[in-house]
Write an enzyme that holds these catalytic residues in place. Structure first.
Site, PDB file in Angstrom:
ATOM      1  N   ASN A 178      -7.707  -2.041  14.111  1.00 28.84           N
ATOM      2  CA  ASN A 178      -9.088  -2.402  13.783  1.00 28.84           C
ATOM      3  C   ASN A 178      -9.146  -3.651  12.895  1.00 28.84           C
ATOM      4  O   ASN A 178     -10.178  -3.971  12.330  1.00 28.84           O
ATOM      5  CB  ASN A 178      -9.796  -1.230  13.094  1.00 28.84           C
ATOM      6  N   HIS A 236      -7.278  -4.127  10.120  1.00 31.46           N
ATOM      7  CA  HIS A 236      -6.985  -3.934   8.697  1.00 31.46           C
ATOM      8  C   HIS A 236      -5.682  -4.618   8.308  1.00 31.46           C
ATOM      9  O   HIS A 236      -4.775  -4.769   9.130  1.00 31.46           O
ATOM     10  CB  HIS A 236      -7.022  -2.454   8.277  1.00 31.46           C
ATOM     11  N   ASP A 280       0.816  -1.217   0.000  1.00 36.83           N
ATOM     12  CA  ASP A 280       0.000   0.000   0.000  1.00 36.83           C
ATOM     13  C   ASP A 280       0.851   1.268   0.000  1.00 36.83           C
ATOM     14  O   ASP A 280       2.076   1.213   0.173  1.00 36.83           O
ATOM     15  CB  ASP A 280      -0.960  -0.014   1.198  1.00 36.83           C
ATOM     16  N   GLU A 306      -9.615  -1.583   5.045  1.00 41.85           N
ATOM     17  CA  GLU A 306     -10.295  -1.195   6.272  1.00 41.85           C
ATOM     18  C   GLU A 306     -11.557  -2.042   6.478  1.00 41.85           C
ATOM     19  O   GLU A 306     -12.092  -2.613   5.520  1.00 41.85           O
ATOM     20  CB  GLU A 306     -10.666   0.289   6.194  1.00 41.85           C
TER      21      GLU A 306
HETATM   22  C1  GLP Z   1      -0.574   0.782   8.600  1.00 44.45           C
HETATM   23  C2  GLP Z   1      -0.240  -0.087   7.381  1.00 44.45           C
HETATM   24  C3  GLP Z   1      -0.411  -1.555   7.662  1.00 44.45           C
HETATM   25  C4  GLP Z   1       0.181  -1.911   9.007  1.00 44.45           C
HETATM   26  C5  GLP Z   1      -0.553  -1.156  10.094  1.00 44.45           C
HETATM   27  C6  GLP Z   1      -0.046  -1.463  11.496  1.00 44.45           C
HETATM   28  O1  GLP Z   1      -1.832   1.365   8.575  1.00 44.45           O
HETATM   29  N1  GLP Z   1      -0.955   0.270   6.208  1.00 44.45           N
HETATM   30  O2  GLP Z   1       0.188  -2.295   6.610  1.00 44.45           O
HETATM   31  O3  GLP Z   1       0.100  -3.282   9.231  1.00 44.45           O
HETATM   32  O4  GLP Z   1      -0.432   0.228   9.863  1.00 44.45           O
HETATM   33  O5  GLP Z   1       1.074  -0.698  11.778  1.00 44.45           O
HETATM   34  P1  GLP Z   1       2.020  -0.912  13.012  1.00 44.45           P
HETATM   35  O6  GLP Z   1       2.857  -2.073  12.682  1.00 44.45           O
HETATM   36  O7  GLP Z   1       2.801   0.361  13.099  1.00 44.45           O
HETATM   37  O8  GLP Z   1       1.123  -1.132  14.191  1.00 44.45           O
END
Ligand code: GLP
Length: 243
Positions: A138, A140, A69, A145
């Site tokens: 959440n 995702h 992404d 989402e």
């Molecule tokens: C972002 C990314 C995800 C990731 C998530 C969790 O929104 N798009 O790919 O898994 O955050 O991030 P973190 O590892 O910082 O908790």
């Protein structure tokens, strides 16, 4: 229930265990396609991979990467773009070829055009061998989402309040957090041969329980991974504290 779970003592231990799995993929298939992820969770993995590359134990010269992404509207030079993140933590430090790196282009304003381009990239690659995934609070995955249905292919999403909130810590002001992103869809993620899911920290313990020990529902996008037949969850003790 097929998901394999590997428990790490802490973030460092978990990162090394997960990095070993990626390393094994590169060693057994030097021209593998790696699906890569951003966020704070994979940073420790990338540090290990860079270290092993520097010790001459890993070679990225034939590896292709495809990222999940990217924020829409952030230029590559912005230090919060995922393009910047990937170069900072991995690509600039190993011998992956620039032409083998694939990331959605957040600066393409025409969503339809960019999603079609990225779907074509995925199709031309002929499948991801190993997809690395983190998880949002959440549920995702990528930027898929919670919603009423699983989105299939690359699409442009409106980020939820929960995600904007979680990610605002990286930006100067909350208004600076992009409101939209491009993300690979659930079908594209599920097509990967293997999925390596990494989860760390107490604040993810609740979502681990919901996503992998509750019903499969688009309201918790990661729950679909229960239906994939080769998922390895590498998590630290905190993340597994509620299951
Ligand atoms: C972002 C990314 C995800 C990731 C998530 C969790 O929104 N798009 O790919 O898994 O955050 O991030 P973190 O590892 O910082 O908790």
């Amino acid at each position: 229930y097929k998901m394999r779970v590997i428990k790490g003592k802490d973030y460092k231990d978990m990162s090394r265990k997960a990095a070993n799995i990626i390393s094994a993929e590169i060693i057994t298939k030097p021209d593998c396609v790696l699906g890569l992820a951003t966020g704070s969770s994979p940073i420790g993995i990338y540090e290990n991979l860079v270290h092993w590359y520097e010790q001459d134990d890993l070679d990225f010269s034939q590896v292709t990467s495809v990222n999940l992404d990217e924020y829409k509207g952030l230029p590559k030079e912005n230090d919060q773009s995922y393009d910047y993140f990937m170069h900072e933590y991995l690509f600039n430090k190993v011998n992956i070829k620039p032409e083998n790196i694939n990331i959605p282009n957040g600066m393409e304003e025409d969503s339809e055009k960019e999603c079609a381009r990225y779907n074509q990239v995925l199709e031309d690659l002929g499948g991801v061998d190993l997809q690395l995934l983190g998880i949002g609070h959440n549920g995702h995955i990528g930027f898929n989402e919670p919603g009423e249905a699983f989105e299939k292919e690359t699409h442009c999403v409106d980020l939820t309040e929960s995600t904007i909130n979680a990610n605002k810590r990286f930006f100067e002001k909350e208004e600076d957090v992009p409101r939209q992103a491009y993300t690979m869809g659930i079908k594209s993620i599920m097509k990967a041969k293997k999925i390596l899911l990494i989860i760390s920290g107490k604040e993810k313990a609740g979502i681990v329980k919901e996503a992998f020990f509750g019903p499969v529902t688009p309201k918790v996008p990661a729950s679909i991974l229960q239906l994939h037949n080769d998922v390895i969850l590498v998590a630290d003790a905190d993340a597994l504290s509620e299951v």
